[in-house]
Design an enzyme around this catalytic site. Structure first.
Site, PDB file in Angstrom:
ATOM      1  N   PHE A 191       0.778  -1.224   0.004  1.00 40.60           N
ATOM      2  CA  PHE A 191       0.191  -0.120   0.039  1.00 40.60           C
ATOM      3  C   PHE A 191       0.794   1.278  -0.152  1.00 40.60           C
ATOM      4  O   PHE A 191       0.767   2.203   0.757  1.00 40.60           O
ATOM      5  CB  PHE A 191      -0.965  -0.014   1.250  1.00 40.60           C
ATOM      6  CG  PHE A 191      -2.192   0.718   1.158  1.00 40.60           C
ATOM      7  CD1 PHE A 191      -3.266   0.203   0.517  1.00 40.60           C
ATOM      8  CD2 PHE A 191      -2.226   2.031   1.929  1.00 40.60           C
ATOM      9  CE1 PHE A 191      -4.647   1.011   0.322  1.00 40.60           C
ATOM     10  CE2 PHE A 191      -3.449   2.612   1.951  1.00 40.60           C
ATOM     11  CZ  PHE A 191      -4.584   2.239   1.016  1.00 40.60           C
ATOM     12  N   GLU A 213       2.104  -7.633   4.500  1.00 41.13           N
ATOM     13  CA  GLU A 213       2.799  -6.708   3.652  1.00 41.13           C
ATOM     14  C   GLU A 213       4.290  -6.422   3.681  1.00 41.13           C
ATOM     15  O   GLU A 213       4.959  -6.506   2.537  1.00 41.13           O
ATOM     16  CB  GLU A 213       2.150  -5.350   3.777  1.00 41.13           C
ATOM     17  CG  GLU A 213       0.591  -5.336   3.418  1.00 41.13           C
ATOM     18  CD  GLU A 213      -0.099  -3.900   3.711  1.00 41.13           C
ATOM     19  OE1 GLU A 213       0.138  -3.414   4.979  1.00 41.13           O
ATOM     20  OE2 GLU A 213      -0.628  -3.300   3.023  1.00 41.13           O
TER      21      GLU A 213
END
Ligand SMILES: Cc1cc2nc3c(=O)[nH]c(=O)nc-3n(C[C@H](O)[C@H](O)[C@H](O)COP(=O)(O)OP(=O)(O)OC[C@H]3O[C@@H](n4cnc5c(N)ncnc54)[C@H](O)[C@@H]3O)c2cc1C
Ligand code: FES
Ligand code: FES
EC number: 1.17.1.4
Length: 1326
Positions: free
Chosen positions: A910, A1258
């Site tokens: 992100f 992530e």
């Protein structure tokens, strides 16, 4: 009647077999792998081989048995050992690739019950996995290798044991055990059906004809019949493997009403070895060609088989095993595609084609450039059929080589390929003849005839080399705007390949004592191609074993659905059987980037068979938009200015990117909807401006608001006092999610009160529910979203799937019937977009000792045409810009560019991987400028105090980051290897190595505090079984498994008594998305809380009856309310950023890590090989080390793709051209470092999350930037040798093209870049 033209999964659906997955439809992913068995009359044996079901025409399987994953084992009966081992070895995450992997391995074992690692590598080369990073799959499958000591037989010298020779250490993974696994028992395998055997032994029946509604396939049984058909239907293509024709029909929409299948014509299968060479029947597969060549090379004297060795070199990397099993040599040649590899080699070898027609009999044609009259066109007459190819032996003084360079080393079309052959006057170095052919430098095969002619009669030496390069430069004509782009690179490859050939031949001449100039020793390594090894060394991890074995928390528990995934029983949305009356919806998308829609005319589409209706903005009963933080995005294209929620007619609408949804066709079947969608006519009027790149957006000052800034210290002042100032920039390309399961859903109207159920591939079902409600104008309480599992998501199934759901729901409401939407791979890539491209421009002030005193970085991201999540992504990039470095004066600005491209969206990390990468680039360049090792500059600048503040003033301790860093360098043997690399580089001119290490600090959780919440519902039934429902989404990361582990610990019941069915908005409302590495933290805490609450209620009763069993406790404890926790909403601590004041606790906590990678590059081709990676990761106290390591490896390998091979190409008109696995390459098995060591940091703690664990989804992606920087180091070594500066630009991904062109040398100088503005480039960097 066939309504479909191929045996692809939709036909398997008809018999309700869903294990065979549909990932791309073009042979490029392997998810649809099945085993075909056929009786081979010629050799009286049964052949078993894998094929891609998506390309295998069903009509060509007459007489064959097809085994799918369901056929070999199931959880209801017995698993096959292959299914059991991939599951137990944690080789199945989302599970979408698993059946294909299983079938590739199963087929290998059918043919070879004791395979070597090389066999496994070859068998899996055509299977992609986007989740696991491949290591655990190999780990499970290597247990079939016939070795007692765990050796993989992957040793340096031909299968020599590498444990014995000490080059590697081995053991099976500690993450799973071989105790109690099923033994492989080939006697239990399915037998070839006797009726097919009897049929196969009989003379083949006559021609077969298969008639569909639009297609006809005739399958002649003999040559006469085939020739007659070709005379009667000269336009009908001869199809055999269908690997060219198939993708053209499936993916590109080419229509052939009649095809002639030549696979049953035995004359075309014949292989004849004669005195001059071999004659290979035209329909021999590439696998059989490879087998024949291998046998010849093994059995014949080396001198005669030089050409075959060259062919083998190519065949080993050509496509994957399934394609090689299907594709034929004749098809490869006659497809006349210059990217196909065989023609350049076969032409260099002076091969001859035997062709035949009914009218004119047989004739021989030389395979050379004249055979190819255009792209996809040959000089064969329409009624002619290719019988065979004669491939001659090599002559005594002949030397042959084949070259290819692709975006990915294996399973990828070549960018340029070449075949080269030279014949010398006996005993001399005088060239008697020379053949050089190139593919990939023009629309057809290119012979450099003039060059060859001029070199005949010359001595093989440096003068010849210099002249050859000059002549090649003149003769290879490639316009600056040539199709495929990469023009300078392709030109450079032509001379670089020749240089390799020159060196190879020189070396061989010397070995024959011919008097030629000496090849410098440091040139020799350039002659060795990279070896594609399989990951076989394994890792060390520290598993918490503090608690009892009954308590699953901390143990490497297998993914809860792994067995179902391995048997194909696991259901994904498109596996749900068709509901009565179901329709299919297909999107109509814009072909213009910025245009007014003058008219949409669906009339032709509406008149087509099966078409039910057409939808556009006017059909939306509620609002034609979805909202995110007040940013609207249209579902269907609307007017450019303002929002008309219900447009009354089709006119005056506008689009702002290619791929924007304009309308949708609803029809009775997929095929009908797809065909009809192509018939919807949209008339556009182009609008200005139109631009796509970040650079152009900056020129137009086209940015979304708000712009963000973070600042600490006084940057301006600090610049005044530093020793040096550096200004530079780095560009990072975007990335496609390429989850194996494309986006889609089924919307089912319930018929009462407007209720609607959606079975949807969404990471955020609550948002989907909300958007559907707003679109339809009905309350959320009437809409239920069900998500069982996703075949991968990686952030891509949050936003766009909500729009697709709203459109599909609109179709369902309009028609009153269930509607299914399944995006084709190409449409998915076009419509849903991916990771943002970034440009980081920086000014950095540092002292000569490497201390960075000030940095001012401006981040530009390409947001596409709407803001979507781009602002939050930019914020995350800014919040991560300091990584682990205490730069006292730091300023970051973030601008999201508005361009005319599809809107970019969330992708694992992100913005983190981009934000961190720019800072690491700063560190790297400062080190280069200071002449210091980059790792030293990193160390100098790291946060070191026990209590530190980030640049946004969040308190944290870097202790565990520093521990990760130190351990990583130590375990990797960084310092020793650095020296060894320097040594390697001085002794190798054309191969260079580089090593790089980075630390990492990665924020976990949403910086918008209200998202940091989890919810769970736990029911205990009277029989003692437990049902857990939670708001997270299972997409491979193992959230359900961890939830079960937690519930099991608290309730003290075995995991087998606890069940999780699905994520459902009806059970757990308003859940946050499963994202930001926060899924387990949120859901885990909620489950824990819910279970604890239940236990508290049960406790008094349990204490009064300590001898009771669990079941007795729960049966006796009434009323039912005691056994159900309605909803535990758990709100995490407040995180929020004050952007005005550059401060705030943006994250819940930080996950730390460090990584060290070593690579080797081929300076002549730009190819690179990842040699070794060591990761030390702080996951706190791992809840499940197997799952956490799976996330680390999978994330890292995705990062390899991001930073090195995944390249999206857009046309000047803003059209995404890389729309499938054939053009867009995600990492395959060959990209995984053969030494890949993952260590979990010991004694790590985290007071903030469930059982002191840490989120891990992530962070690992960024660690692959070590590969990028190691490549940069290697390139710098090459440049230093040439006296060039080692400070040079290198954009991400560091593709073969970029690596090669950065290694500037005499060959790149021959292909200078054309001046900007003097030509029309084929593609642009957006
Ligand atoms: C995912 C994927 C990856 C690939 N990777 C590579 C790669 O790395 N390198 C590479 O070189 N290739 C690659 N290919 C291409 C593949 O090798 C070719 O598609 C294949 O060899 C064509 O053979 P076929 O039997 O499938 O041809 P088909 O699709 O059946 O036919 C192709 C063409 O040949 C003609 N034809 C075939 N046989 C005859 C005959 N006997 N007489 C007259 N005409 C005939 C047909 O009319 C048709 O025009 C790849 C293909 C796919 C799908
Ligand atoms: S679906 Fe068949 S290879 Fe991808
Ligand atoms: S497990 Fe391989 S793609 Fe998900």
């Amino acid at each position: 009647m066939l309504s479909q033209n191929h045996l692809h999964v939709s036909l398997l659906y008809i018999v309700l077999l869903t294990g065979t997955k549909y990932g791309c439809g073009g042979g490029g992913c392997g998810a649809c792998t099945v085993m075909v068995s056929k009786y081979d009359q010629l050799n009286n044996r049964v052949l078993h081989y894998t094929v891609n079901a998506c390309l295998q025409p069903i009509c060509t399987l007459h007489g064959a048995a097809v085994v799918t994953v369901e056929g070999i084992g199931s959880t209801k009966t017995k698993l096959h050992p292959v299914q059991e081992r991939i599951a137990k070895a944690h080789g199945s995450q989302c599970g979408f690739c698993t059946p294909g992997m299983v079938m590739s391995m199963y087929t290998l074992l059918r043919n070879k019950p004791h395979p070597t690692m090389e066999d496994i590598r070859e068998a899996l080369g055509g299977n992609l996995c986007r989740c696991t990073g491949y290591r655990p799959i190999i780990d499970g499958f290597k247990t079939f290798c016939d070795v007692s000591n765990g050796c993989c037989q992957n040793g340096e010298s031909g299968g020599k044991c590498c444990i014995e020779n000490g080059t590697k250490q081995h053991k099976y993974s500690d993450l799973f055990h071989m105790d109690n696994v099923l033994p492989l028992d080939p006697s239990q395998d399915l037998i070839f059906p006797p009726e097919l055997m009897i049929m196969g032994k009989k003379r083949a029946c006559g021609s077969l004809c298969f008639q569909g509604d639009r297609l006809k396939l005739i399958s002649p049984v003999d040559l006469t019949n085939l020739l007659e058909l070709k005379t009667e239907y000269p336009e009908a293509p001869v199809v055999v493997g269908n690997t060219t024709i198939g993708p053209n029909m499936q993916v590109k929409g080419v229509h052939h009403p009649l095809t002639i299948y030549a696979g049953r014509v035995s004359d075309l299968h014949t292989v004849t070895w004669g005195k001059d060479g071999v004659s290979m029947g035209a329909v021999c597969t590439l696998s059989s060609l490879k087998d024949e060549m291998e046998r010849a090379v093994r059995e014949m004297e080396a001198e005669r088989t030089r050409g075959y060795q060259a062919l083998l070199q190519t065949l080993r990397c050509l496509a994957g095993k399934q394609i090689r099993n299907m594709a034929t040599i004749g098809g490869n040649i006659l497809s006349a595609n210059p990217k196909y590899d065989l023609n350049s080699v076969l032409a260099a070898l002076d091969c001859t084609l035997q062709v035949m027609s009914k009218e004119n009999g047989t004739r021989a044609i030389t395979l050379n450039e004249e055979l190819f009259t255009g792209f996809g066109k040959t000089a064969l007459r329409p009624d002619e059929v290719l019988l065979s190819i004669d491939i001659p032996y090599s002559k005594p003084w002949e030397f042959v080589s084949a070259f290819r360079q692709a975006q990915r080393r294996e399973f990828a079309f070549s960018i340029v390929n070449a075949g080269m052959k030279v014949l010398f006057r006996e005993g001399t170095n005088i060239v008697e003849s020379l053949n050089i052919y190139y593919g990939g430098v023009g629309p057809t095969l290119v012979k450099v005839g003039r060059t060859c002619q001029k070199l005949v009669g010359r001595s093989w030496g440096e003068e010849l080399l210099a002249d050859a390069c000059r002549l090649l430069e003149e003769e290879v004509e490639l316009s600056d705007s040539a199709h495929g782009g990469k023009v300078e690179y392709r030109k450079t490859l032509t001379t670089s390949f020749f240089f390799k050939f020159y060196m190879q031949v020189l070396q061989e001449l010397r070995e024959r004592d011919v008097n030629v100039c000496l090849l410098p020793l440091e040139y020799l390594s350039a002659l060795k191609p990279f070896k594609n090894e399989v990951v076989c060394l394994f890792l060390l991890q520290l598993v918490s074993n503090a608690q009892s074995s009954q308590d699953p928390v901390g143990h490497p528990m297998m993914h809860q659905a792994a067995f179902h995934q391995a048997t194909g029983e696991a259901q994904y949305y498109d596996d749900i059987p068709a509901v009565q009356g179901e329709l299919f919806v297909y999107m109509v998308t814009s072909t213009r980037a910025h245009a007014k829609i003058i008219n949409i005319d669906p009339s032709e589409a509406l008149g087509m068979t099966g078409v039910v209706t057409f939808l556009s903005a006017g059909d939306v009963p509620g609002q034609n938009r979805r909202m995110l933080f007040n940013n609207p995005e249209e579902l269907f294209a609307e007017e450019e200015v303002g929002y008309r929620t219900v447009p009354s007619h089709y006119h005056s609408q506008s689009v702002s990117c290619v791929g924007q949804i304009i309308g949708a066709v609803v029809a009775e079947s997929r095929e009908q909807a797809r065909r009809a969608a192509q018939m919807v006519k949209v008339t556009y009027q182009d609008l200005l401006p139109v631009f796509f790149t970040i650079e152009e957006a900056i020129q137009h000052q086209s940015f979304f608001d708000p712009k963000r800034k973070l600042e600490r210290g006084d940057v301006g002042k600090a610049f005044e006092t530093v020793d040096q100032i550096l200004e530079d920039e780095i560009y990072l390309g975007g990335q496609e999610h390429f989850y194996m399961e494309t986006q889609g859903l089924i919307a089912v109207p319930k018929g009462e009160n407007g209720e609607l159920e959606l079975f949807v591939a969404s990471q955020h079902s609550a948002y989907t529910q909300e958007v559907v409600g707003i679109t339809l104008g009905i309350d959320s309480n009437k809409i239920t979203c069900h998500v069982r599992r996703l075949g991968g998501a990686f952030g891509g199934k949050v936003m766009k799937i909500a729009s697709l759901s709203a459109i599909t729901a609109t179709a369902a409401v309009k028609t009153g019937r269930p509607v299914r939407c399944v995006l084709e791979r190409g449409d998915d890539m076009l419509i849903t977009s991916g990771r943002h491209p970034f440009l980081g421009k920086y000014k950095v002030g540092y002292n000569n000792d490497g201390t960075i005193m000030a940095a001012d970085i401006t981040y530009y991201s390409n947001g596409g045409c709407t803001l979507n999540e781009s602002l939050a992504i930019m914020e995350k990039a800014l919040l991560h810009m300091d990584n682990g470095y205490k730069i006292p004066n730091l300023r970051g600005r973030g601008l999201v560019c508005k361009t005319y491209l599809p809107s970019y969206t969330a992708f694992r990390g992100f913005g983190g991987p981009q934000g961190l990468m720019v800072m690491e680039s700063v560190l790297h360049e400062v080190a280069v400028k200071c002449g210091l090792p980059p790792q030293k500059v990193r160390e100098i600048n790291m946060y070191r105090e026990e209590e530190c503040y980030t640049h946004h003033k969040q308190l944290f301790s870097p202790r565990d980051m520093l521990r990760c860093w130190d351990e990583c360098l130590d375990k990797a043997g960084y310092h020793d290897r650095l020296q060894a690399i320097q040594q390697f580089n001085t002794s190798n001119r054309w191969k260079k190595r580089g090593i790089s290490a980075v630390p990492m600090k990665f924020g976990v959780g949403f910086s918008k505090g209200f998202f940091n919440q989890g919810a769970a519902l736990v029911n205990i039934y009277k029989d003692g079984s437990v049902l857990v429902a939670h708001g997270g989404t299972e997409m491979g990361q193992g959230i359900n498994t961890k939830a079960l582990q937690i519930a099991s610990r608290i309730l003290k019941v075995p995991m087998s008594s606890i069940h999780i069915k699905e994520t459902c908005t009806g059970n757990v409302p308003n859940a946050a998305p499963s994202a930001a590495s926060f899924g387990t933290d949120a859901v885990g805490m909620a489950v824990k809380d819910a279970c604890e609450k239940l236990m508290r209620r049960l406790k008094p009763f349990m204490e009064n009856h300590p001898k009771y069993t669990w079941q007795q406790w729960v049966i006796n404890k009434h009323p039912p309310g005691y056994k159900k926790v309605n909803i535990m909403m758990l709100l995490g601590p407040h995180t929020d950023m004050d952007w005005e004041n550059s401060e705030g606790p943006a994250y819940y906590y930080f996950t730390f890590g460090a990584c060290c990678s070593e690579v080797e590059i081929d300076c002549l081709t730009g190819d690179h090989k990842n040699l070794r990676t060591d990761i030390v990761m702080d996951v706190g106290r791992s809840l499940n080390p197997a799952l956490d390591i799976g996330q680390i490896e999978g994330g890292f390998v995705q990062g390899i793709g991001l930073y090195t091979i995944e390249e999206l190409q857009f046309s000047l008109e803003g059209v995404l051209m890389t729309r499938g696995p054939s053009q867009y390459k995600i990492p395959a098995l060959c990209d995984v470092p053969p030494q890949f060591n993952v260590h979990l940091l010991a004694n790590a703690q985290n007071p903030h999350a469930i059982y002191r664990s840490k989120g891990i989804g992530e962070p690992p992606v960024f660690l692959a930037s070590t590969i990028f920087f190691a490549i940069k180091e290697a390139v710098a070594a090459a440049r230093r040798e040439r006296g060039l500066g080692d400070s040079f630009p290198l954009s991400s991904p560091a593709t073969a093209e970029r690596i090669r062109m950065a290694c500037e040398d005499q060959f790149t100088e021959m292909a200078p870049s054309p001046k900007k503005g003097t030509f029309k480039p084929w593609s642009i960097n957006i």
